[in-house]
Motif scaffolding. Structure first.
Motif, mmCIF file in Angstrom:
data_model
loop_
_atom_site.group_PDB
_atom_site.id
_atom_site.type_symbol
_atom_site.label_atom_id
_atom_site.label_comp_id
_atom_site.label_asym_id
_atom_site.label_seq_id
_atom_site.Cartn_x
_atom_site.Cartn_y
_atom_site.Cartn_z
ATOM 1 N N GLN A 489 57.471 100.650 21.923
ATOM 2 C CA GLN A 489 56.945 99.300 21.774
ATOM 3 C C GLN A 489 56.473 98.811 23.137
ATOM 4 N N GLN A 490 55.386 98.064 23.152
ATOM 5 C CA GLN A 490 54.730 97.736 24.414
ATOM 6 C C GLN A 490 55.444 96.671 25.231
ATOM 7 N N GLY A 491 56.351 95.927 24.650
ATOM 8 C CA GLY A 491 57.078 94.927 25.423
ATOM 9 C C GLY A 491 56.250 93.682 25.660
ATOM 10 N N TYR A 492 56.745 92.805 26.562
ATOM 11 C CA TYR A 492 56.160 91.476 26.688
ATOM 12 C C TYR A 492 55.807 91.074 28.117
ATOM 13 N N LEU A 493 55.941 91.978 29.082
ATOM 14 C CA LEU A 493 55.611 91.590 30.450
ATOM 15 C C LEU A 493 54.104 91.455 30.662
ATOM 16 N N ASP A 494 53.322 92.234 29.913
ATOM 17 C CA ASP A 494 51.853 92.130 29.941
ATOM 18 C C ASP A 494 51.306 92.186 31.358
ATOM 19 N N VAL A 495 51.664 93.239 32.066
ATOM 20 C CA VAL A 495 51.180 93.433 33.441
ATOM 21 C C VAL A 495 49.790 94.064 33.398
ATOM 22 N N GLN A 496 48.842 93.501 34.141
ATOM 23 C CA GLN A 496 47.452 93.943 34.109
ATOM 24 C C GLN A 496 46.982 94.409 35.488
ATOM 25 N N PRO A 497 45.977 95.320 35.529
ATOM 26 C CA PRO A 497 45.453 95.793 36.820
ATOM 27 C C PRO A 497 44.883 94.667 37.683
ATOM 28 N N THR A 498 44.417 93.576 37.068
ATOM 29 C CA THR A 498 43.849 92.463 37.846
ATOM 30 C C THR A 498 44.898 91.800 38.743
ATOM 31 N N GLU A 499 46.167 92.025 38.436
ATOM 32 C CA GLU A 499 47.235 91.427 39.237
ATOM 33 C C GLU A 499 47.351 92.062 40.617
ATOM 34 N N LEU A 500 46.656 93.148 40.848
ATOM 35 C CA LEU A 500 46.714 93.796 42.169
ATOM 36 C C LEU A 500 46.251 92.868 43.279
ATOM 37 N N GLN A 501 45.448 91.879 42.936
ATOM 38 C CA GLN A 501 44.898 90.990 43.955
ATOM 39 C C GLN A 501 45.927 90.013 44.493
ATOM 40 N N VAL A 502 47.093 89.913 43.831
ATOM 41 C CA VAL A 502 48.136 88.990 44.303
ATOM 42 C C VAL A 502 49.443 89.763 44.477
ATOM 43 N N PRO A 503 50.313 89.301 45.368
ATOM 44 C CA PRO A 503 51.606 89.974 45.551
ATOM 45 C C PRO A 503 52.536 89.686 44.368
ATOM 46 N N VAL A 504 53.506 90.565 44.141
ATOM 47 C CA VAL A 504 54.508 90.343 43.095
ATOM 48 C C VAL A 504 55.898 90.349 43.720
ATOM 49 N N ILE A 505 56.738 89.444 43.228
ATOM 50 C CA ILE A 505 58.146 89.397 43.595
ATOM 51 C C ILE A 505 58.913 89.927 42.394
ATOM 52 N N TRP A 526 47.045 102.090 40.102
ATOM 53 C CA TRP A 526 45.892 101.199 39.981
ATOM 54 C C TRP A 526 45.199 101.019 41.334
ATOM 55 N N ALA A 527 46.001 100.864 42.382
ATOM 56 C CA ALA A 527 45.419 100.687 43.723
ATOM 57 C C ALA A 527 44.612 101.918 44.127
ATOM 58 N N GLY A 528 45.104 103.103 43.791
ATOM 59 C CA GLY A 528 44.381 104.329 44.103
ATOM 60 C C GLY A 528 43.082 104.448 43.321
ATOM 61 N N GLN A 529 43.064 103.892 42.124
ATOM 62 C CA GLN A 529 41.882 103.992 41.282
ATOM 63 C C GLN A 529 40.812 102.979 41.637
ATOM 64 N N GLN A 530 41.215 101.752 42.007
ATOM 65 C CA GLN A 530 40.218 100.698 42.227
ATOM 66 C C GLN A 530 40.262 100.080 43.612
ATOM 67 N N GLY A 531 41.281 100.436 44.411
ATOM 68 C CA GLY A 531 41.391 99.878 45.747
ATOM 69 C C GLY A 531 41.821 98.419 45.716
ATOM 70 N N VAL A 532 42.368 97.946 46.843
ATOM 71 C CA VAL A 532 42.802 96.557 46.951
ATOM 72 C C VAL A 532 42.238 95.985 48.241
ATOM 73 N N ALA A 533 41.369 94.995 48.092
ATOM 74 C CA ALA A 533 40.720 94.400 49.266
ATOM 75 C C ALA A 533 41.751 93.712 50.154
ATOM 76 N N SER A 536 46.049 97.390 53.745
ATOM 77 C CA SER A 536 45.991 98.753 54.278
ATOM 78 C C SER A 536 46.784 99.728 53.411
ATOM 79 N N LYS A 537 47.768 99.186 52.674
ATOM 80 C CA LYS A 537 48.578 100.012 51.790
ATOM 81 C C LYS A 537 48.638 99.370 50.403
ATOM 82 N N ALA A 538 48.903 100.197 49.385
ATOM 83 C CA ALA A 538 48.814 99.750 47.996
ATOM 84 C C ALA A 538 49.755 98.602 47.672
ATOM 85 N N LEU A 539 50.964 98.604 48.254
ATOM 86 C CA LEU A 539 51.978 97.638 47.877
ATOM 87 C C LEU A 539 52.282 96.630 48.983
ATOM 88 N N ASP A 540 51.363 96.456 49.939
ATOM 89 C CA ASP A 540 51.554 95.453 50.977
ATOM 90 C C ASP A 540 51.742 94.079 50.332
#
Length: 660
Positions: A489-505, A526-533, A536-540
């Motif tokens: 089952q897919q669950g309910y967090l609904d995390v999307q690739p567009t969220e890469l533009q903001v940090p997550v806690i 996701w960062a490797g596939q589309q990059g993050v403006a 310098s690192k994917a999870l900064d």
């Protein structure tokens, strides 16, 4: 035992002009009740089934179904419709209610379209969530908006109450029963079916006509093993999973066994962060054999059976309005026996509910002192006004149904009614811990990793027999290269690739770490596939707060976090609550210690918060710690304004919680 057939004395609905709810009985129109549920873990289904037992005794022809099994036109046909609905995720509908809800939201529906619907509803929620019982309230509001008549005020149950949702339900169902009797009175001369009258269930077991020679097949009792069979449970809509590893990842001397269950599925199974795997447990042979002997079922245990309906002339039908208790299984290749049902279907190791004792009382005799005492005791435990008595006997000592039957030795459940008296085992949900590149192995198979805490609670009263979690005990028995059928089952967090533009806690103490790990690996991919403006690192900028007991006991994936910190920029802060070499801390303490960075991520970079783990005090403590961090480091934001800001984050989907 007093009996009532399923259709005995079906009374009629009242129609007339004596006020909005005063209706005269017409014998040509049957009294019908449709009980609909939306349930994620089975609690709302249990509530619906108890409501159904009550309406049957009020002489309504009753059907209990999940919401997605019906069409909208079906709800205006019964005399009364009663909804039982849980709220899941971020104020969302359960999986088996979403299709119905989508239909109900259609803009094509005109006001008044449901004016013939007379309904009431009960909601199940958890007040540790910001969106407490909101799915139920939305459903109730939409039904009224479309013209439906709420003949009884809605009820709500809170899982944070010491008695769980049962406390609110117990109060509400008394009001519901009173309102049903007032609004839909029985025809003259008819009375509700008394509680001591046994109502024939809609389904029962019978000896199969396949056994034409009268000779039973070979008894499985002669070759009982110590663990459940490895035969696949024939679940519909499931995936066959190969067990690659089933490793304990806590220290051997640690009090709790936590497993990393590593599964493989041949076909491609897409899933994202927050998704869950559903595992159906099996009972152990020694418990099955004990139950068979207690019930005197030895002669029938291994004979082939059929499941038949008691309300159709032909018997063997499976109408969607007469839902089979085994409808989740494909039984085409199964030789149905009591032993098979006890291993795979009947939940004899669960803690019984009040209604179980009410059912048992129908089979109690009074021919001697022992029988009379045991019947009296059953009626005490079934009495909703003596809830403390039930709690002391069942919940407090964690007494199972098997152990109950060891106490009530004069009671023998007729095997024909096993599926209606004994509860059905339901699948348990476990958050998936794999994500990103971990979702596929080198052979192209789907990888599903689960982080599972084995439940082994002590009992303050019953010392002679260990307590187990029904499903996690089964999981400990699973061997490498064995196969099991699982649901996804897919669950309910609904995390999307567009969220890469903001940090997550991310806050995930204990096994709440599982969806956080899935999200971290997903974000790396996701960062490797589309990059993050701008990074310098994917999870900064991403921060993980983890809580455990001790560095050398249950510090899950420690090496992995160090690698992700070095290579991808992930910041990880761990709180140790029982490590003798470190100060006692909880995730709330670490959040406050890193309050400046937390505040900056949320206020200046539109960051998101994800909280996963145990419900109760932890989510409330985490939320307060984040509020404190905002107030202290925002540069002047008051506590009131910080609360309002966090409230907007919750409503806007920037603060999400998944707890259990």
């Amino acid at each position: 035992m007093k009996r009532a057939g399923q259709n005995e004395g079906a009374a009629t609905r009242n129609e007339g002009n004596g006020g909005q709810h005063a209706r005269q009985a017409k014998e040509s129109i049957p009294r019908t009740a449709l009980i609909l549920y939306g349930s994620e873990t089975g609690n709302a289904q249990d509530v619906a089934e108890e409501i159904g037992r009550m309406t049957e005794r009020l002489r309504f022809e009753t059907t209990v179904l999940d919401l997605d099994s019906i069409q909208l036109r079906d709800v205006v046909q019964p005399t009364v419709v009663i909804f039982a609905l849980s709220t899941t995720g971020q104020g969302e509908m359960p999986q088996n209610a979403r299709k119905f809800w989508k239909t109900l939201l259609s803009g094509a529906l005109k006001p008044g379209i449901l004016r013939k619907l007379h309904f009431s509803s009960f909601g199940l929620g958890d007040s540790s969530y910001a969106h407490y019982n909101v799915a139920h309230r939305m459903l109730h509001g939409r039904l009224v908006q479309l013209g439906a008549d709420s003949f009884c005020e809605r009820g709500e149950g809170n899982e944070q109450h010491p008695e769980g949702h049962s406390a609110g339900f117990r109060e509400w169902i008394v009001k519901l029963k009173q309102r049903l009797a007032e609004v839909f009175p029985l025809a003259d001369g008819l009375e509700p079916l008394p509680d001591d009258l046994f109502v024939e269930p809609k389904w029962k077991l019978v000896l199969s006509d396949k056994e034409t020679n009268g000779v039973a097949g070979p008894s499985i009792a002669d070759s009982l093993g110590e663990v459940p069979s490895s035969d696949l449970l024939p679940l519909k809509n499931s995936h066959k999973a190969h067990i690659e590893r089933n490793d304990r990842i806590t220290a051997k001397d640690h009090f709790q066994d936590v497993r990393l269950l590593d599964l493989r599925v041949e076909e491609d199974v897409p899933y994202g962060p927050g998704a869950v795997a559903v595992i159906h447990p099996k009972n152990f042979p020694e418990d099955i054999e004990s139950f068979i002997k207690l019930m005197n079922w030895e002669e029938i245990a291994d004979k082939p059976l059929d499941l038949v309906t008691t309300i159709s002339p032909s018997g063997k039908i499976h109408s969607p309005l007469i839902p089979s208790p085994l409808r989740h299984l494909d039984l085409t290749s199964v030789s149905l026996t009591l032993r098979w049902l006890l291993e795979n279907v009947l939940d004899i190791m669960s803690i019984p509910r009040r209604t179980f004792f009410a059912e048992l009382a129908h089979f109690a005799g009074e021919s001697n002192e022992d029988e009379a005492y045991q019947k009296e005791r059953l009626l005490e435990l079934a009495n909703p006004e003596l809830i403390d008595e039930l709690w002391d006997y069942t919940t407090r000592p964690k007494r199972t149904i098997l152990e109950v039957m060891m106490d009530f030795t004069t009671i023998k459940i007729p095997w024909e009614y096993a599926l209606s008296v004994l509860p059905i085992m339901r699948g348990r949900q476990f958050s998936i811990a794999s994500g990103g590149a971990l979702k596929q192995d080198e052979q192209g198979r789907t990888r599903i990793q689960l982080l599972i805490a084995i439940v082994d609670p002590p009992s303050p009263i019953i010392k002679w027999r260990r307590r187990y979690g029904v499903c996690t005990r089964y999981i400990t028995s699973l061997q490498e290269h064995q196969h099991i059928n699982i649901g996804i089952q897919q669950g309910y967090l609904d995390v999307q690739p567009t969220e890469l533009q903001v940090p997550v806690i991310m806050i995930g103490p204990g096994t709440g770490l599982a969806p956080m790990r899935s999200m971290i690996h997903e974000r790396v991919q996701w960062a490797g596939q589309q990059g993050v403006a701008g990074r310098s690192k994917a999870l900064d900028g991403d921060v993980l707060f983890f809580g455990c007991r001790a560095e050398n006991a249950d510090h899950f994936f420690h090496d992995e976090w160090e690698r992700l910190g070095t290579n991808e920029g992930l910041s990880v802060f761990t709180a140790f609550s029982r490590d003798k070499n470190k100060a006692r801390q909880y995730v709330q303490d670490q959040i406050r210690a890193q309050g400046s960075d937390v505040c900056d991520a949320l206020l200046n970079h539109d960051g998101k918060v994800y909280v996963c783990g145990s419900s109760g005090n932890m989510p409330k403590g985490v939320r307060q710690a984040i509020l404190d961090a905002i107030v202290e480091h925002s540069g002047g934001l008051s506590a009131e304004n910080a609360e309002a800001y966090l409230g907007r984050m919750e409503k806007g989907g920037r603060y999400k919680q998944e707890t259990w």
